[in-house]
Design an enzyme around this catalytic site. Structure first.
Site, PDB file in Angstrom:
ATOM      1  N   GLY A   1     -14.733 -10.268 -28.681  1.00  0.00           N
ATOM      2  CA  GLY A   1     -13.549  -9.929 -28.102  1.00  0.00           C
ATOM      3  C   GLY A   1     -13.519  -9.928 -26.707  1.00  0.00           C
ATOM      4  O   GLY A   1     -14.518  -9.918 -26.183  1.00  0.00           O
ATOM      5  N   ASN A   2     -12.332  -9.505 -26.028  1.00  0.00           N
ATOM      6  CA  ASN A   2     -12.388  -9.236 -24.638  1.00  0.00           C
ATOM      7  C   ASN A   2     -11.219  -8.424 -24.214  1.00  0.00           C
ATOM      8  O   ASN A   2     -10.595  -7.805 -25.089  1.00  0.00           O
ATOM      9  CB  ASN A   2     -12.005 -10.800 -23.826  1.00  0.00           C
ATOM     10  CG  ASN A   2     -10.587 -11.157 -24.126  1.00  0.00           C
ATOM     11  OD1 ASN A   2      -9.792 -10.553 -23.679  1.00  0.00           O
ATOM     12  ND2 ASN A   2     -10.694 -12.236 -24.917  1.00  0.00           N
TER      13      ASN A   2
END
Ligand code: C5P
Length: 227
Positions: free
Chosen positions: A29-30
């Site tokens: 993810g980010n």
């Protein structure tokens, strides 16, 4: 508020950050919070546009105003593939497309159906590239449609920031590129933002250091002047 200068405009906005599953409990993810894209959607709707907002992993609290807005249709997605389907669909009926979401550049080649276990040793992740969604939207751009891209860049100074932005502009082929400097402590979860808006020729259209709503309005001002 009060202005309806975007009345009749159909807008598609993506926001948030995709998650690419590794196994049933883990993902790549980010740190995108989805605030800037959500503000962009709300600003457009407040100014009279009809908005489709595609959100990847944005907290309900962030989405609240958008979810209740009479001129916003909200759709939630998770992976880059889902985001691509939703935005391709939305773009087919949009005058303006804004890709604000942080899309994972890679996904895991083969998602494990069982949880990966430490006892099985170090899990090497085979990654494959995700499609560049905005590049696909640019390639499929309808006559008169405006495509807006975002570029979050780390840079030592403004010159480097603009240089990176202009390079990205050429690569992506968007009509407007919103460039913002990010760092460990700037750009992501914060309320404020500094965004430089570049046109297709690489010229600076606006330079806004303010709230994410102010940044959003500057972007819609640029779009409105192109209608
Ligand atoms: O190359 P970079 O990820 O910095 O580009 C950012 C811009 O490209 C954003 O508008 C983002 O939404 C879009 N993007 C995309 N598909 C990807 C990666 C980024 O549409 N796979």
């Amino acid at each position: 508020p009060g202005r309806a200068d975007l009345a009749g405009l159909r807008v598609a906005v993506s926001t948030g950050g995709t998650r690419e599953p590794i196994d049933p409990v883990r993902f790549l993810g980010n740190r995108s919070s989805g605030r800037q894209g959500t503000e962009l959607a709300v600003a457009a709707a407040d100014r009279g546009a009809d908005v489709r907002l595609v959100a990847a992993h944005v907290d309900d609290g962030v989405l609240d105003a958008a979810a209740r807005h009479p001129r916003i249709t909200l759709e939630r997605v998770s992976t880059a593939a889902e985001l691509q389907r939703a935005m391709t669909d939305a773009a087919a009926a949009a005058d303006v497309v804004a890709m604000v979401a942080a899309v994972a550049d890679f996904r895991v080649a083969e998602v494990a159906h069982e949880k990966l276990r430490k006892e099985d040793g170090v899990a090497g992740l085979d990654l494959v590239e995700n499609p560049d969604i905005v590049a696909g939207l640019v390639a499929a751009r309808r006559d008169g449609q405006i495509v807006v891209g975002f570029a979050a860049e780390t840079a030592a100074d403004d010159a480097e920031l603009l240089e990176r932005g202009r390079r990205k502009l050429r690569r992506k082929g968007v009509d407007l590129l919103a460039v913002n400097r990010v760092d460990w402590d700037a750009g992501f979860e914060s309320a404020g933002n500094r965004v430089v808006l570049l046109d297709a020729g690489g010229d600076v259209v606006s330079d806004t250091d303010g709230t994410k709503r102010e940044v959003a309005d500057a972007i819609w001002d640029a779009v409105a002047s192109r209608r």
